[in-house]
Design an enzyme around this catalytic site. Structure first.
Site, PDB file in Angstrom:
ATOM      1  CD  GLU A  89      -1.129  -0.317   3.697  1.00 43.13           C
ATOM      2  OE1 GLU A  89      -1.663  -1.430   3.810  1.00 43.13           O
ATOM      3  OE2 GLU A  89      -1.345   0.612   4.473  1.00 43.13           O
ATOM      4  CB  CYS A 102       3.473   7.563   2.393  1.00 44.30           C
ATOM      5  SG  CYS A 102       3.912   6.341   3.619  1.00 44.30           S
ATOM      6  CB  CYS A 109       7.335  -4.967   8.708  1.00 47.95           C
ATOM      7  SG  CYS A 109       8.650  -4.128   9.610  1.00 47.95           S
ATOM      8  CB  CYS A 113       6.652  -1.648  16.071  1.00 48.50           C
ATOM      9  SG  CYS A 113       8.329  -1.245  15.588  1.00 48.50           S
ATOM     10  CB  CYS A 116       3.456  -1.099  13.561  1.00 50.76           C
ATOM     11  SG  CYS A 116       3.577  -0.842  11.785  1.00 50.76           S
ATOM     12  CB  CYS A 335       2.199   1.442   9.022  1.00 48.31           C
ATOM     13  SG  CYS A 335       3.322   2.725   8.820  1.00 48.31           S
TER      14      CYS A 335
HETATM   15  N1  SAH Z   1       9.698   0.905   9.641  1.00 49.01           N
HETATM   16  C1  SAH Z   1       9.830   2.315   9.530  1.00 49.01           C
HETATM   17  C2  SAH Z   1       8.864   2.997   8.582  1.00 49.01           C
HETATM   18  C3  SAH Z   1       7.431   2.579   8.582  1.00 49.01           C
HETATM   19  S1  SAH Z   1       6.345   3.166   9.772  1.00 49.01           S
HETATM   20  C4  SAH Z   1       9.780   2.953  10.891  1.00 49.01           C
HETATM   21  O1  SAH Z   1       9.587   2.249  11.869  1.00 49.01           O
HETATM   22  O2  SAH Z   1       9.987   4.152  10.995  1.00 49.01           O
HETATM   23  C5  SAH Z   1       6.136   4.888   9.603  1.00 49.01           C
HETATM   24  C6  SAH Z   1       5.802   5.547  10.944  1.00 49.01           C
HETATM   25  O3  SAH Z   1       4.476   5.244  11.391  1.00 49.01           O
HETATM   26  C7  SAH Z   1       6.726   5.074  12.047  1.00 49.01           C
HETATM   27  O4  SAH Z   1       7.116   6.169  12.831  1.00 49.01           O
HETATM   28  C8  SAH Z   1       5.842   4.123  12.817  1.00 49.01           C
HETATM   29  O5  SAH Z   1       6.331   3.924  14.096  1.00 49.01           O
HETATM   30  C9  SAH Z   1       4.516   4.838  12.742  1.00 49.01           C
HETATM   31  N2  SAH Z   1       3.359   4.010  13.050  1.00 49.01           N
HETATM   32  C10 SAH Z   1       3.193   2.698  12.859  1.00 49.01           C
HETATM   33  N3  SAH Z   1       1.982   2.308  13.301  1.00 49.01           N
HETATM   34  C11 SAH Z   1       1.379   3.416  13.766  1.00 49.01           C
HETATM   35  C12 SAH Z   1       0.115   3.667  14.354  1.00 49.01           C
HETATM   36  N4  SAH Z   1      -0.759   2.689  14.548  1.00 49.01           N
HETATM   37  N5  SAH Z   1      -0.163   4.930  14.713  1.00 49.01           N
HETATM   38  C13 SAH Z   1       0.720   5.936  14.518  1.00 49.01           C
HETATM   39  N6  SAH Z   1       1.920   5.766  13.967  1.00 49.01           N
HETATM   40  C14 SAH Z   1       2.245   4.507  13.601  1.00 49.01           C
END
Ligand code: SAH
Length: 346
Positions: A89, A102, A109, A113, A116, A335
């Site tokens: 996406e 984006c 992944c 996290c 996420c 994400c």
């Molecule tokens: N793997 C990379 C890039 C992808 S995520 C990273 O970790 O930076 C892009 C951003 O969105 C990251 O800062 C991630 O922590 C954040 N993110 C992921 N899930 C989220 C959510 N549910 N709410 C807000 N931000 C989120």
């Protein structure tokens, strides 16, 4: 499965053209067509038999848009299909100064996290440089753009995946998309977001790109970070901040820290004080994001009121902080959320 012309370098396209017994000058035309997102059927300045030979083996772009969902604020969320039927996406955000796309860097992944959605099903595979570029070309075409009349001004590597876990393809993507022969999007208009692969951050600094580095910090200490980001067990927050400073020293580019505010986890006064200790004296910016709650993860975003309170505290402490506009909430903007919905329903 067919191959994609976007996967080929200019020299490889030239070889292909001559192997079909066609004249070399067609290589330049084809290269341009591909960068503009033209399908082989649309390359009408090539003869029909030539197009048919190409069509038997190739597609132009390995990425096709299978769904576009418009949000009330103009944000468009895209679902893309790859040649092996994997789905990724991307999100287009419209700002006064231009359009930011984006893009995803991996299918799924493996960073895990807790907040996420991208990692809910683990890593499927890395994207190739051509597939990441294909996302940009597909959306540029969707918006009616070409390589001379670009409709995308900025790129953020903040979609699904951990870009530094797919280092080589991502760096090749950045070099290509910023080159004159391709879409010519300045590296200064490209941001890469990482959960903090310290070794790769240092490598990126040494490799001499001029992109903006964004680090997903999300916690002011190892204890909290360990609970929500497994990568934190490999690299301590101290090492992470040191690598960010190294990036700044090498590139002169101000580092941005992302801090997603999670209710009851990282949003109290103590956290703000610790952040100050961690970052003070370092030319960095903190971007606060209200967590987009992900049901499967059981974590809830802090309220808007709390987020602004936290920003005021950071500013009182002399840090530079802003609250990121949430865009596309109504269309599963965070994400991996849209891809997950698609996977569940298919
Ligand atoms: N793997 C990379 C890039 C992808 S995520 C990273 O970790 O930076 C892009 C951003 O969105 C990251 O800062 C991630 O922590 C954040 N993110 C992921 N899930 C989220 C959510 N549910 N709410 C807000 N931000 C989120």
């Amino acid at each position: 499965m067919k191959n994609s012309l976007l996967d080929l370098s200019f020299d490889e396209i030239e070889n292909l053209v001559t192997s079909y017994g066609e004249q070399k000058f067609h290589a330049k035309q084809i290269f341009n067509f591909v960068m503009n997102g033209k399908e082989i059927e649309e390359m009408t300045s090539l003869s029909k038999p030539f197009r048919e030979k190409l069509l038997a083996e190739y597609v132009s772009n390995p990425v096709s848009i299978i769904k576009d969902i418009k949000s009330a604020d103009g944000t468009i969320k895209f679902l893309f299909k790859l040649l092996d039927d994997n789905v990724i996406e991307g999100v287009l955000m419209k700002y006064k100064y231009g359009n930011t796309l984006c893009v995803s860097s991996q299918v799924g992944c493996r960073m895990g996290c807790k907040f996420c959605a991208s990692g809910l099903n683990g890593l499927v595979r890395n994207l190739t440089k051509a597939e990441i570029l294909g996302e940009v070309i597909a959306v540029n075409k969707f918006l009616g753009g070409s390589n001379e009349n670009r409709k995308i001004t900025n790129i953020v590597l903040m979609g699904s995946g951990e870009p530094l876990d797919n280092y080589d393809e991502v760096v090749e993507f950045i070099k290509t998309v910023s080159s004159k022969q391709s879409l010519n999007i300045s590296q200064r208009n490209i941001s890469l977001s990482t959960c903090g692969l310290v070794d790769k951050i240092k490598k990126l600094a040494d490799d001499g790109l001029s992109i903006t580095l964004t680090i997903s910090l999300h916690a002011p200490n190892d204890l909290i970070r360990n609970q929500i980001m497994p990568i934190s067990k490999k690299y301590s927050i101290k090492e992470l901040i040191e690598s960010a400073k190294y990036y700044f020293e090498k590139t002169g580019r101000r580092v941005v820290f992302e801090y997603a505010m999670i209710d009851g986890v990282n949003n109290n006064l103590d956290c703000a004080k610790q952040l100050k200790q961690l970052i003070k004296g370092f030319s960095a910016h903190i971007n606060l994001i209200p967590l987009n709650s992900v049901k499967e993860r059981g974590l809830v975003g802090a309220s808007k009121h709390q987020v602004y309170w936290f920003r005021d505290k950071l500013e009182e402490f002399g840090l530079s902080a802003t609250v990121r506009r949430t865009m596309g909430d109504d269309i599963d903007g965070a994400c991996g959320q849209l891809r997950n919905k698609y996977l569940k329903n298919s």
